[in-house]
Design a protein around this motif. Structure first.
Motif, PDB file in Angstrom:
ATOM      1  N   ASN A   1      20.494  22.668  37.333  1.00 56.11           N
ATOM      2  CA  ASN A   1      21.028  22.658  35.968  1.00 56.11           C
ATOM      3  C   ASN A   1      20.811  21.284  35.346  1.00 56.11           C
ATOM      4  OD1 ASN A   1      22.119  25.124  36.909  1.00 56.11           O
ATOM      5  ND2 ASN A   1      23.806  24.947  35.475  1.00 56.11           N
TER       6      ASN A   1
ATOM      7  N   TRP B   1      31.360  14.054  30.742  1.00 54.68           N
ATOM      8  CA  TRP B   1      30.933  15.443  30.575  1.00 54.68           C
ATOM      9  C   TRP B   1      32.145  16.378  30.527  1.00 54.68           C
ATOM     10  CZ3 TRP B   1      29.096  17.952  35.693  1.00 54.68           C
ATOM     11  CH2 TRP B   1      28.879  19.324  35.534  1.00 54.68           C
TER      12      TRP B   1
ATOM     13  N   TRP C   1      33.624  18.667  27.345  1.00 53.11           N
ATOM     14  CA  TRP C   1      33.816  20.122  27.411  1.00 53.11           C
ATOM     15  C   TRP C   1      35.272  20.480  27.207  1.00 53.11           C
ATOM     16  CZ3 TRP C   1      30.326  22.501  31.807  1.00 53.11           C
ATOM     17  CH2 TRP C   1      29.099  22.856  31.249  1.00 53.11           C
TER      18      TRP C   1
ATOM     19  N   GLU D   1      30.766  27.884  29.458  1.00 56.69           N
ATOM     20  CA  GLU D   1      29.779  26.908  29.018  1.00 56.69           C
ATOM     21  C   GLU D   1      28.563  27.029  29.915  1.00 56.69           C
ATOM     22  OE1 GLU D   1      32.637  25.700  30.614  1.00 56.69           O
ATOM     23  OE2 GLU D   1      33.849  24.663  29.129  1.00 56.69           O
ATOM     24  N   THR D   2      27.388  26.745  29.348  1.00 58.24           N
ATOM     25  CA  THR D   2      26.169  26.716  30.151  1.00 58.24           C
ATOM     26  C   THR D   2      25.205  25.689  29.568  1.00 58.24           C
ATOM     27  OG1 THR D   2      24.413  28.022  31.191  1.00 58.24           O
ATOM     28  CG2 THR D   2      24.991  28.605  28.920  1.00 58.24           C
ATOM     29  N   ASP D   3      24.301  25.224  30.399  1.00 58.29           N
ATOM     30  CA  ASP D   3      23.287  24.263  29.956  1.00 58.29           C
ATOM     31  C   ASP D   3      21.883  24.776  30.233  1.00 58.29           C
ATOM     32  OD1 ASP D   3      23.562  24.028  32.699  1.00 58.29           O
ATOM     33  OD2 ASP D   3      23.349  21.852  32.734  1.00 58.29           O
TER      34      ASP D   3
ATOM     35  N   THR E   1      23.808  22.126  25.317  1.00 54.49           N
ATOM     36  CA  THR E   1      24.663  23.074  26.016  1.00 54.49           C
ATOM     37  C   THR E   1      25.086  24.166  25.044  1.00 54.49           C
ATOM     38  OG1 THR E   1      26.679  21.835  25.558  1.00 54.49           O
ATOM     39  CG2 THR E   1      25.538  21.305  27.597  1.00 54.49           C
TER      40      THR E   1
END
Length: 175
Positions: free
Chosen positions: A4, A89, A93, A139-141, A167
């Motif tokens: 990721n 990070w 978030w 959440e995703t990247d 993201t």
């Protein structure tokens, strides 16, 4: 998960170090998820091949006590610079977390040699079916993850840049 983009930024380019660091991080994070929500596993025989965590509504932001319990895993997971990146990070978030009641999903991980066999979809479908009228958030990247989640009814609600990495914040409304 080792590839990721955010994990590369936070845990470094060396694959062996990155895997060690992720293992250390998740050794603290997974028990936190289990205490504040639940972990679902997928098995091939006796072997764990997939996992999905979900934090209960109102429980996705750690309390002061939970933060102290997470600290050893965070500190052991990286170099001082990497630790500061992790905190930055996670703080970003956290600030973007929806104010509406929601199940906070993640991590979703499937062992590389078991991917593309429907395991992640099956884990997601279980939590979708158990949402009981409460929204689901994640959440995703990775763009490929975005497309996967969209097929499951998730919508993009924001696309922040974290640590120089695009993201996607996604919500599946159940209301």
């Amino acid at each position: 998960m080792a590839d990721n983009p955010l994990h590369l930024k936070v845990f470094g380019q060396d694959i062996h170090k990155r895997q060690q660091r992720l293992t250390r991080l998740f050794s603290g994070l997974l028990p936190y998820i289990a205490r504040n929500g639940e972990l679902r596993g997928a098995y091939a025989g006796q072997q764990l091949v997939g996992v999905l965590g979900r934090l209960a509504p109102g429980r996705c932001q750690p309390s002061y006590i939970e933060t102290l319990k997470l600290a050893p895993a965070l500190l052991a997971s990286n170099s001082p610079l990497g630790w500061l990146r992790t905190l930055r990070w996670l703080k970003q978030w956290s600030a973007l977390d929806p104010k509406i009641p929601h199940w906070h999903l993640g991590p979703l991980a499937v062992a590389p040699n078991h991917q593309r066999q429907g395991i992640g979809r099956a884990l997601m479908e279980v939590v979708i079916n158990e949402a009981n009228g409460v929204s689901l958030y994640l959440e995703t990247d990775k763009l490929s993850n975005v497309q996967f989640y969209q097929k499951l009814g998730f919508n993009i609600i924001a696309t922040p840049i974290l640590l120089g990495t695009k993201t996607w914040l996604m919500l599946r409304s159940e209301a």
